[in-house]
Enzyme design. Structure first.
Site, mmCIF file in Angstrom:
data_model
loop_
_atom_site.group_PDB
_atom_site.id
_atom_site.type_symbol
_atom_site.label_atom_id
_atom_site.label_comp_id
_atom_site.label_asym_id
_atom_site.label_seq_id
_atom_site.Cartn_x
_atom_site.Cartn_y
_atom_site.Cartn_z
ATOM 1 N N ASP A 1 87.120 -27.930 -3.715
ATOM 2 C CA ASP A 1 87.832 -29.163 -3.329
ATOM 3 C C ASP A 1 87.820 -29.519 -1.721
ATOM 4 O O ASP A 1 88.064 -28.593 -1.073
ATOM 5 C CB ASP A 1 89.281 -29.312 -3.957
ATOM 6 C CG ASP A 1 89.655 -30.685 -4.226
ATOM 7 O OD1 ASP A 1 89.952 -31.040 -5.227
ATOM 8 O OD2 ASP A 1 90.144 -31.135 -3.108
ATOM 9 N N HIS B 1 87.176 -34.122 -14.153
ATOM 10 C CA HIS B 1 87.111 -32.649 -13.707
ATOM 11 C C HIS B 1 88.354 -31.895 -13.767
ATOM 12 O O HIS B 1 89.120 -32.563 -14.227
ATOM 13 C CB HIS B 1 86.871 -32.870 -11.754
ATOM 14 C CG HIS B 1 88.004 -34.224 -11.547
ATOM 15 N ND1 HIS B 1 87.937 -35.291 -11.709
ATOM 16 C CD2 HIS B 1 89.400 -33.989 -10.897
ATOM 17 C CE1 HIS B 1 88.951 -36.004 -11.265
ATOM 18 N NE2 HIS B 1 89.958 -35.074 -10.822
ATOM 19 N N HIS C 1 90.658 -29.088 -12.374
ATOM 20 C CA HIS C 1 91.116 -28.363 -11.077
ATOM 21 C C HIS C 1 91.357 -26.965 -11.519
ATOM 22 O O HIS C 1 91.914 -26.619 -12.457
ATOM 23 C CB HIS C 1 92.391 -28.731 -10.416
ATOM 24 C CG HIS C 1 92.382 -30.311 -10.088
ATOM 25 N ND1 HIS C 1 92.136 -30.755 -8.702
ATOM 26 C CD2 HIS C 1 92.443 -31.382 -10.839
ATOM 27 C CE1 HIS C 1 92.076 -31.996 -8.788
ATOM 28 N NE2 HIS C 1 92.131 -32.496 -9.910
HETATM 29 P P1 5GP Z 1 92.296 -36.127 -9.129
HETATM 30 O O1 5GP Z 1 93.677 -36.486 -8.457
HETATM 31 O O2 5GP Z 1 91.131 -37.239 -9.543
HETATM 32 O O3 5GP Z 1 92.530 -35.110 -10.301
HETATM 33 O O4 5GP Z 1 91.431 -34.946 -7.970
HETATM 34 C C1 5GP Z 1 90.581 -35.627 -7.495
HETATM 35 C C2 5GP Z 1 90.107 -34.378 -6.385
HETATM 36 O O5 5GP Z 1 88.960 -34.481 -5.901
HETATM 37 C C3 5GP Z 1 91.169 -34.236 -5.086
HETATM 38 O O6 5GP Z 1 91.574 -32.806 -5.199
HETATM 39 C C4 5GP Z 1 90.361 -34.404 -3.964
HETATM 40 O O7 5GP Z 1 90.552 -33.782 -2.693
HETATM 41 C C5 5GP Z 1 88.899 -34.111 -4.456
HETATM 42 N N1 5GP Z 1 87.853 -34.938 -3.665
HETATM 43 C C6 5GP Z 1 87.633 -36.307 -3.456
HETATM 44 N N2 5GP Z 1 86.458 -36.642 -2.912
HETATM 45 C C7 5GP Z 1 85.879 -35.367 -2.796
HETATM 46 C C8 5GP Z 1 84.575 -34.912 -2.216
HETATM 47 O O8 5GP Z 1 84.130 -35.796 -1.633
HETATM 48 N N3 5GP Z 1 84.224 -33.760 -2.291
HETATM 49 C C9 5GP Z 1 85.052 -32.615 -2.816
HETATM 50 N N4 5GP Z 1 84.674 -31.603 -2.808
HETATM 51 N N5 5GP Z 1 86.327 -32.994 -3.249
HETATM 52 C C10 5GP Z 1 86.845 -34.435 -3.421
#
Ligand code: 5GP
Length: 125
Positions: free
Chosen positions: A39, A110, A112
């Protein structure tokens, strides 16, 4: 902005771009069904995201529409990543945000994978 989990798949989302190689990532693991990478804004010492290669908005979309092979491949990949990173004995947490109340930000499924320290309560109280 939080994702509406019922929206159609948007192939301009950031993880679609990562899958196409248009945005760099720090890959941990890759096979026919899944890609795992660090992440960009880690919330724990180990914070890895595992995504299916197919175009699925969220867990709901994936569980309803993915093939048996895609589901098995993705689930096995998540387990393999955790094992390969040595996380099983100390323990780890999986989390899949789905839709607005969960604050899902990226509209490509995704999971985590958090580890590397005691992870505290499951939800903010
Ligand atoms: P969500 O809130 O959708 O469950 O989590 C999205 C995750 O994607 C967040 O933890 C954020 O830091 C990560 N993220 C967003 N954009 C990018 C990116 O361009 N590269 C990577 N490696 N992680 C990303």
């Amino acid at each position: 902005m939080a994702v509406d989990a019922t929206q159609p798949y948007d192939d301009q989302n950031v993880f679609a771009k990562i899958l196409r190689g248009e945005i760099p990532n720090r890959t941990v693991y890759e096979d026919d069904f899944a890609l795992a990478f660090h992440d960009i804004n880690p919330q724990a010492p180990t914070h890895v995201l595992v995504i299916p290669k197919g175009a699925y908005v969220c867990w709901d979309d994936f569980s309803a529409k993915a093939s048996e092979a895609e589901i098995a491949g993705f689930v096995r990949a998540v387990g393999k990543v955790a094992r390969d990173l040595g996380l099983v004995a100390p323990g780890y947490r999986l989390l899949a945000n789905t839709g607005t109340d969960s604050h899902q930000e990226v509209p490509h499924l995704h999971v985590h994978l958090f580890a590397g320290q005691p992870l505290g309560p499951m939800l903010v109280r």
